[in-house]
Scaffold this motif. Sequence first.
Motif, PDB file in Angstrom:
ATOM      1  N   ALA A  61       0.824  -1.213   0.000  1.00  0.00           N
ATOM      2  CA  ALA A  61       0.000   0.000   0.000  1.00  0.00           C
ATOM      3  C   ALA A  61       0.858   1.263   0.000  1.00  0.00           C
ATOM      4  N   LEU A  62       1.854   1.311   0.880  1.00  0.00           N
ATOM      5  CA  LEU A  62       2.712   2.499   0.944  1.00  0.00           C
ATOM      6  C   LEU A  62       3.603   2.606  -0.289  1.00  0.00           C
ATOM      7  N   THR A  63       4.133   1.494  -0.719  1.00  0.00           N
ATOM      8  CA  THR A  63       5.003   1.503  -1.900  1.00  0.00           C
ATOM      9  C   THR A  63       4.244   2.009  -3.119  1.00  0.00           C
ATOM     10  N   LYS A  64       3.044   1.504  -3.335  1.00  0.00           N
ATOM     11  CA  LYS A  64       2.244   1.937  -4.476  1.00  0.00           C
ATOM     12  C   LYS A  64       1.865   3.409  -4.361  1.00  0.00           C
ATOM     13  N   PHE A  65       1.497   3.850  -3.162  1.00  0.00           N
ATOM     14  CA  PHE A  65       1.065   5.239  -2.991  1.00  0.00           C
ATOM     15  C   PHE A  65       2.206   6.204  -3.290  1.00  0.00           C
ATOM     16  N   HIS A  66       3.386   5.920  -2.772  1.00  0.00           N
ATOM     17  CA  HIS A  66       4.528   6.805  -3.034  1.00  0.00           C
ATOM     18  C   HIS A  66       4.881   6.837  -4.522  1.00  0.00           C
ATOM     19  N   PHE A  67       4.847   5.682  -5.149  1.00  0.00           N
ATOM     20  CA  PHE A  67       5.238   5.591  -6.553  1.00  0.00           C
ATOM     21  C   PHE A  67       4.157   6.135  -7.490  1.00  0.00           C
ATOM     22  N   LYS A  68       2.908   5.691  -7.298  1.00  0.00           N
ATOM     23  CA  LYS A  68       1.842   6.039  -8.229  1.00  0.00           C
ATOM     24  C   LYS A  68       1.216   7.402  -7.939  1.00  0.00           C
ATOM     25  N   LYS A  69       0.968   7.702  -6.670  1.00  0.00           N
ATOM     26  CA  LYS A  69       0.261   8.927  -6.308  1.00  0.00           C
ATOM     27  C   LYS A  69       1.197  10.119  -6.117  1.00  0.00           C
ATOM     28  N   LEU A  70       2.304   9.876  -5.414  1.00  0.00           N
ATOM     29  CA  LEU A  70       3.233  10.974  -5.129  1.00  0.00           C
ATOM     30  C   LEU A  70       4.320  11.119  -6.190  1.00  0.00           C
ATOM     31  N   LYS A  71       4.423  10.139  -7.094  1.00  0.00           N
ATOM     32  CA  LYS A  71       5.399  10.175  -8.184  1.00  0.00           C
ATOM     33  C   LYS A  71       6.835  10.216  -7.668  1.00  0.00           C
ATOM     34  N   ASP A 128      10.568   8.589  -6.262  1.00  0.00           N
ATOM     35  CA  ASP A 128      11.524   7.485  -6.317  1.00  0.00           C
ATOM     36  C   ASP A 128      11.254   6.619  -5.088  1.00  0.00           C
ATOM     37  N   THR A 129      10.988   5.328  -5.284  1.00  0.00           N
ATOM     38  CA  THR A 129      10.490   4.486  -4.199  1.00  0.00           C
ATOM     39  C   THR A 129      11.236   3.157  -4.154  1.00  0.00           C
ATOM     40  N   THR A 130      11.679   2.779  -2.950  1.00  0.00           N
ATOM     41  CA  THR A 130      12.382   1.521  -2.732  1.00  0.00           C
ATOM     42  C   THR A 130      11.718   0.791  -1.573  1.00  0.00           C
ATOM     43  N   ALA A 131      11.447  -0.494  -1.742  1.00  0.00           N
ATOM     44  CA  ALA A 131      10.897  -1.314  -0.664  1.00  0.00           C
ATOM     45  C   ALA A 131      11.844  -2.472  -0.379  1.00  0.00           C
ATOM     46  N   PRO A 142       3.263  -2.517  -9.331  1.00  0.00           N
ATOM     47  CA  PRO A 142       3.881  -2.455 -10.657  1.00  0.00           C
ATOM     48  C   PRO A 142       5.255  -3.129 -10.668  1.00  0.00           C
ATOM     49  N   PRO A 143       5.741  -3.489 -11.854  1.00  0.00           N
ATOM     50  CA  PRO A 143       7.093  -4.064 -11.955  1.00  0.00           C
ATOM     51  C   PRO A 143       8.156  -3.032 -11.623  1.00  0.00           C
ATOM     52  N   ASP A 144       9.345  -3.504 -11.304  1.00  0.00           N
ATOM     53  CA  ASP A 144      10.461  -2.595 -11.048  1.00  0.00           C
ATOM     54  C   ASP A 144      10.736  -1.728 -12.270  1.00  0.00           C
ATOM     55  N   SER A 145      11.210  -0.532 -11.997  1.00  0.00           N
ATOM     56  CA  SER A 145      11.500   0.425 -13.059  1.00  0.00           C
ATOM     57  C   SER A 145      12.581   1.374 -12.559  1.00  0.00           C
ATOM     58  N   ALA A 146      12.830   2.434 -13.319  1.00  0.00           N
ATOM     59  CA  ALA A 146      13.858   3.393 -12.920  1.00  0.00           C
ATOM     60  C   ALA A 146      13.521   4.073 -11.592  1.00  0.00           C
ATOM     61  N   LYS A 147      12.227   4.176 -11.258  1.00  0.00           N
ATOM     62  CA  LYS A 147      11.816   4.867 -10.032  1.00  0.00           C
ATOM     63  C   LYS A 147      11.142   3.954  -9.012  1.00  0.00           C
ATOM     64  N   LEU A 148      11.108   2.663  -9.261  1.00  0.00           N
ATOM     65  CA  LEU A 148      10.528   1.717  -8.314  1.00  0.00           C
ATOM     66  C   LEU A 148      11.400   0.479  -8.226  1.00  0.00           C
ATOM     67  N   ARG A 149      11.820   0.154  -6.990  1.00  0.00           N
ATOM     68  CA  ARG A 149      12.663  -1.015  -6.762  1.00  0.00           C
ATOM     69  C   ARG A 149      12.150  -1.770  -5.540  1.00  0.00           C
ATOM     70  N   VAL A 150      11.959  -3.062  -5.687  1.00  0.00           N
ATOM     71  CA  VAL A 150      11.665  -3.933  -4.551  1.00  0.00           C
ATOM     72  C   VAL A 150      12.866  -4.847  -4.371  1.00  0.00           C
ATOM     73  N   ILE A 151      13.518  -4.729  -3.226  1.00  0.00           N
ATOM     74  CA  ILE A 151      14.756  -5.439  -2.958  1.00  0.00           C
ATOM     75  C   ILE A 151      14.494  -6.548  -1.950  1.00  0.00           C
ATOM     76  N   LEU A 152      14.854  -7.777  -2.309  1.00  0.00           N
ATOM     77  CA  LEU A 152      14.772  -8.880  -1.366  1.00  0.00           C
ATOM     78  C   LEU A 152      15.954  -8.797  -0.404  1.00  0.00           C
ATOM     79  N   GLY A 153      15.666  -8.669   0.865  1.00  0.00           N
ATOM     80  CA  GLY A 153      16.753  -8.571   1.822  1.00  0.00           C
ATOM     81  C   GLY A 153      16.243  -8.349   3.231  1.00  0.00           C
ATOM     82  N   ASP A 154      17.168  -8.425   4.174  1.00  0.00           N
ATOM     83  CA  ASP A 154      16.899  -8.234   5.593  1.00  0.00           C
ATOM     84  C   ASP A 154      17.037  -6.745   5.904  1.00  0.00           C
TER      85      ASP A 154
END
Length: 257
Positions: free
Chosen positions: A81-91, A93-96, A114-126
């Motif tokens: 929810a937060l990741t999408k809101f920052h990326f889609k609504k607030l436009k 650069d977003t990293t989760a 959405p899929p990863d892009s220049a402004k959206l990254r989902v990183i698998l990690g601790d």
Amino acid sequence: MATRTRTRTDPDNLPEVTISEDSEVRFLHLGTEWVQGSMLIKEPFEIELEYVQRMMAWLLFVDPDTVAARHAMQLGLGSAALTKFHFKKLKMDTTAIEINPQVVVACRTWFKLPPDSAKLRVILGDAAEVVRHAPFHGGIDALQVDLYDHEAAAPVLDSPDFYADCRHMLTDEGCMTVNLFGRDASYERSLESIRAAFGAEAVWAFKPTRDGNTIVLAQRTPSHPTRMELLARAEVVQERWGLPATKWLKVFKQSTT
């Protein structure tokens, strides 16, 4: 000597992700009845849960015209929810950061992430390891921390050292918001850990929601806006992004004692 609290989530023994829904809302679970996130089926990029909306309170402390140029990070993806809101609504650069690959798959399959892009990254990690290292230090304007295991009993990471690492992540105007909730969690202990890392004057807190979630905000650099200044900013936030920001001010204040 102080020791760091390590994550209690074993990456080799992660809970199974399950989905449920009613006619309006879809829910994410980690193998139990506890809700780890939700989405309005007809409005997938809005924030459905009250406590998650409150984690956007960092918007009260920055110029709204600068938001799109800033960088947000979520520690714990949940239902995105937060990741999408920052990326889609607030436009922004977003990293989760998310430790469970099943959560990422579920968010992409069932929660419109959405899929990863220049402004959206989902990183698998601790998250504990990510905040400890330098690449993001001093570069995050909005850091949201919502780290619970499948039992939802207490924050997985909650030590003064962890919050100090979070502070190092922030820009000078940056804010961290934390969800404090759990059946055996001590709110006062968590609050003292945050104060120890950020300083008492930098800490703000909401009253608990009906469900018991208490959102705490900590600033990298303390500020002292008047209630009128906060109200003016809240009105802009509410008008631009549809968040109930003016209502926040009735239950949100500096937490110095």
